[in-house]
Design a protein around this motif. Structure first.
Motif, PDB file in Angstrom:
ATOM      1  N   GLN A  21      61.235  46.182  36.607  1.00 46.12           N
ATOM      2  CA  GLN A  21      61.356  46.218  38.050  1.00 46.12           C
ATOM      3  C   GLN A  21      61.274  47.666  38.527  1.00 46.12           C
ATOM      4  O   GLN A  21      62.027  48.517  38.062  1.00 46.12           O
ATOM      5  N   VAL A  22      60.374  47.918  39.451  1.00 46.99           N
ATOM      6  CA  VAL A  22      60.213  49.267  39.980  1.00 46.99           C
ATOM      7  C   VAL A  22      61.354  49.573  40.936  1.00 46.99           C
ATOM      8  O   VAL A  22      61.712  48.745  41.785  1.00 46.99           O
ATOM      9  N   GLN A  23      61.915  50.748  40.810  1.00 49.52           N
ATOM     10  CA  GLN A  23      62.931  51.221  41.756  1.00 49.52           C
ATOM     11  C   GLN A  23      62.415  52.471  42.441  1.00 49.52           C
ATOM     12  O   GLN A  23      61.875  53.369  41.789  1.00 49.52           O
ATOM     13  N   LEU A  24      62.605  52.511  43.750  1.00 51.54           N
ATOM     14  CA  LEU A  24      62.183  53.648  44.558  1.00 51.54           C
ATOM     15  C   LEU A  24      63.421  54.240  45.231  1.00 51.54           C
ATOM     16  O   LEU A  24      64.193  53.505  45.861  1.00 51.54           O
ATOM     17  N   VAL A  25      63.599  55.545  45.102  1.00 51.16           N
ATOM     18  CA  VAL A  25      64.776  56.201  45.664  1.00 51.16           C
ATOM     19  C   VAL A  25      64.331  57.348  46.552  1.00 51.16           C
ATOM     20  O   VAL A  25      63.721  58.319  46.075  1.00 51.16           O
ATOM     21  N   GLU A  26      64.629  57.208  47.840  1.00 49.20           N
ATOM     22  CA  GLU A  26      64.271  58.233  48.806  1.00 49.20           C
ATOM     23  C   GLU A  26      65.364  59.309  48.891  1.00 49.20           C
ATOM     24  O   GLU A  26      66.546  59.027  48.660  1.00 49.20           O
ATOM     25  N   SER A  27      64.951  60.508  49.264  1.00 42.65           N
ATOM     26  CA  SER A  27      65.888  61.603  49.501  1.00 42.65           C
ATOM     27  C   SER A  27      65.268  62.577  50.488  1.00 42.65           C
ATOM     28  O   SER A  27      64.065  62.505  50.765  1.00 42.65           O
ATOM     29  N   GLY A  28      66.107  63.477  51.009  1.00 42.68           N
ATOM     30  CA  GLY A  28      65.595  64.514  51.896  1.00 42.68           C
ATOM     31  C   GLY A  28      65.866  64.299  53.368  1.00 42.68           C
ATOM     32  O   GLY A  28      65.537  65.163  54.187  1.00 42.68           O
ATOM     33  N   GLY A  29      66.429  63.150  53.712  1.00 38.24           N
ATOM     34  CA  GLY A  29      66.738  62.905  55.115  1.00 38.24           C
ATOM     35  C   GLY A  29      67.896  63.767  55.584  1.00 38.24           C
ATOM     36  O   GLY A  29      68.551  64.436  54.797  1.00 38.24           O
ATOM     37  N   GLY A  30      68.132  63.732  56.901  1.00 35.45           N
ATOM     38  CA  GLY A  30      69.233  64.498  57.443  1.00 35.45           C
ATOM     39  C   GLY A  30      69.097  64.685  58.933  1.00 35.45           C
ATOM     40  O   GLY A  30      68.274  64.028  59.581  1.00 35.45           O
ATOM     41  N   LEU A  31      69.905  65.602  59.451  1.00 36.55           N
ATOM     42  CA  LEU A  31      69.902  65.923  60.871  1.00 36.55           C
ATOM     43  C   LEU A  31      69.078  67.183  61.087  1.00 36.55           C
ATOM     44  O   LEU A  31      69.289  68.199  60.397  1.00 36.55           O
ATOM     45  N   VAL A  32      68.164  67.135  62.032  1.00 35.86           N
ATOM     46  CA  VAL A  32      67.304  68.285  62.313  1.00 35.86           C
ATOM     47  C   VAL A  32      67.106  68.388  63.824  1.00 35.86           C
ATOM     48  O   VAL A  32      67.110  67.369  64.536  1.00 35.86           O
ATOM     49  N   GLN A  33      66.939  69.599  64.310  1.00 40.41           N
ATOM     50  CA  GLN A  33      66.709  69.801  65.743  1.00 40.41           C
ATOM     51  C   GLN A  33      65.267  69.472  66.109  1.00 40.41           C
ATOM     52  O   GLN A  33      64.365  69.568  65.258  1.00 40.41           O
ATOM     53  N   PRO A  34      65.029  69.105  67.347  1.00 41.44           N
ATOM     54  CA  PRO A  34      63.649  68.880  67.790  1.00 41.44           C
ATOM     55  C   PRO A  34      62.784  70.101  67.503  1.00 41.44           C
ATOM     56  O   PRO A  34      63.215  71.243  67.714  1.00 41.44           O
ATOM     57  N   GLY A  35      61.587  69.849  67.015  1.00 44.26           N
ATOM     58  CA  GLY A  35      60.684  70.919  66.624  1.00 44.26           C
ATOM     59  C   GLY A  35      60.838  71.354  65.181  1.00 44.26           C
ATOM     60  O   GLY A  35      60.011  72.122  64.674  1.00 44.26           O
ATOM     61  N   GLY A  36      61.870  70.870  64.514  1.00 43.35           N
ATOM     62  CA  GLY A  36      62.121  71.250  63.133  1.00 43.35           C
ATOM     63  C   GLY A  36      61.297  70.465  62.131  1.00 43.35           C
ATOM     64  O   GLY A  36      60.443  69.641  62.507  1.00 43.35           O
ATOM     65  N   SER A  37      61.565  70.734  60.862  1.00 41.28           N
ATOM     66  CA  SER A  37      60.814  70.106  59.778  1.00 41.28           C
ATOM     67  C   SER A  37      61.751  69.538  58.724  1.00 41.28           C
ATOM     68  O   SER A  37      62.885  70.013  58.554  1.00 41.28           O
ATOM     69  N   LEU A  38      61.264  68.535  58.025  1.00 40.93           N
ATOM     70  CA  LEU A  38      61.956  67.954  56.880  1.00 40.93           C
ATOM     71  C   LEU A  38      60.905  67.490  55.889  1.00 40.93           C
ATOM     72  O   LEU A  38      59.785  67.121  56.293  1.00 40.93           O
ATOM     73  N   ARG A  39      61.267  67.474  54.606  1.00 42.13           N
ATOM     74  CA  ARG A  39      60.401  66.874  53.611  1.00 42.13           C
ATOM     75  C   ARG A  39      61.165  65.766  52.895  1.00 42.13           C
ATOM     76  O   ARG A  39      62.212  66.017  52.281  1.00 42.13           O
ATOM     77  N   LEU A  40      60.620  64.568  52.993  1.00 44.57           N
ATOM     78  CA  LEU A  40      61.198  63.431  52.285  1.00 44.57           C
ATOM     79  C   LEU A  40      60.535  63.294  50.922  1.00 44.57           C
ATOM     80  O   LEU A  40      59.348  63.567  50.774  1.00 44.57           O
ATOM     81  N   SER A  41      61.327  62.859  49.959  1.00 44.21           N
ATOM     82  CA  SER A  41      60.808  62.575  48.626  1.00 44.21           C
ATOM     83  C   SER A  41      61.158  61.147  48.248  1.00 44.21           C
ATOM     84  O   SER A  41      62.155  60.596  48.718  1.00 44.21           O
ATOM     85  N   CYS A  42      60.340  60.566  47.390  1.00 43.27           N
ATOM     86  CA  CYS A  42      60.589  59.220  46.894  1.00 43.27           C
ATOM     87  C   CYS A  42      60.285  59.230  45.402  1.00 43.27           C
ATOM     88  O   CYS A  42      59.129  59.419  45.003  1.00 43.27           O
ATOM     89  N   ALA A  43      61.314  59.038  44.599  1.00 41.07           N
ATOM     90  CA  ALA A  43      61.156  59.009  43.150  1.00 41.07           C
ATOM     91  C   ALA A  43      61.013  57.572  42.681  1.00 41.07           C
ATOM     92  O   ALA A  43      61.840  56.716  43.015  1.00 41.07           O
ATOM     93  N   ALA A  44      59.952  57.313  41.914  1.00 44.47           N
ATOM     94  CA  ALA A  44      59.698  55.967  41.395  1.00 44.47           C
ATOM     95  C   ALA A  44      60.126  55.883  39.939  1.00 44.47           C
ATOM     96  O   ALA A  44      59.816  56.775  39.148  1.00 44.47           O
ATOM     97  N   SER A  45      60.811  54.780  39.601  1.00 45.05           N
ATOM     98  CA  SER A  45      61.272  54.632  38.221  1.00 45.05           C
ATOM     99  C   SER A  45      60.148  54.217  37.293  1.00 45.05           C
ATOM    100  O   SER A  45      60.196  54.498  36.101  1.00 45.05           O
ATOM    101  N   GLY A  46      59.143  53.543  37.855  1.00 46.04           N
ATOM    102  CA  GLY A  46      58.020  53.098  37.047  1.00 46.04           C
ATOM    103  C   GLY A  46      56.812  53.987  37.228  1.00 46.04           C
ATOM    104  O   GLY A  46      56.860  54.992  37.932  1.00 46.04           O
ATOM    105  N   ASP A  47      55.716  53.596  36.610  1.00 43.87           N
ATOM    106  CA  ASP A  47      54.481  54.349  36.697  1.00 43.87           C
ATOM    107  C   ASP A  47      53.754  53.961  37.977  1.00 43.87           C
ATOM    108  O   ASP A  47      53.265  52.834  38.088  1.00 43.87           O
TER     109      ASP A  47
END
Length: 123
Positions: free
Chosen positions: A1-27
């Protein structure tokens, strides 16, 4: 069973930047990948998708020019670089693995989903 785990979210001001990541357990290298989001009181909506080879990408009109989807198949990781963020980008962001190698904007073409990461854009 593939598992996907997101990270990188949070609180940011308008005009700001964020990078989200998603790690997959499978190929994940043979499958398309995508990002979707769901704001409070709204239905889940498509954000971006990438084909297995990263040759093809799709974006929702609302994020085009501000968000960039990318993938590192060697690390089994999907990314979403978000810039020029707006309050209307506030939502829970979900990573998903597609049923096929070709990218799609249709949620029914994605078979594995992560639990989501909250992104809040507010001053």
């Amino acid at each position: 069973q593939v598992q996907l785990v997101e990270s990188g979210g949070g609180l940011v001001q308008p005009g700001g930047s964020l990078r989200l990541s998603c790690a997959a357990s499978g190929d994940m290298k043979m499958y398309s990948m995508g990002w979707f989001r769901q704001a409070p009181g709204k239905e889940r909506e498509f954000v971006a998708a990438v084909s297995w080879s990263a040759v093809t990408t799709y974006y929702a009109d609302s994020v085009k020019g501000r968000f960039t989807i990318s993938r590192d198949n060697a690390k089994n990781t999907l990314y979403l670089q978000m810039s020029a963020l707006k309050p209307e980008d506030t939502a829970v962001y979900y990573c998903a693995q597609g049923r096929w190698a070709l990218a799609s904007m249709n949620a029914t073409e994605f078979v594995h989903w992560g639990q989501g990461t909250q992104v809040t854009v507010s001053s």
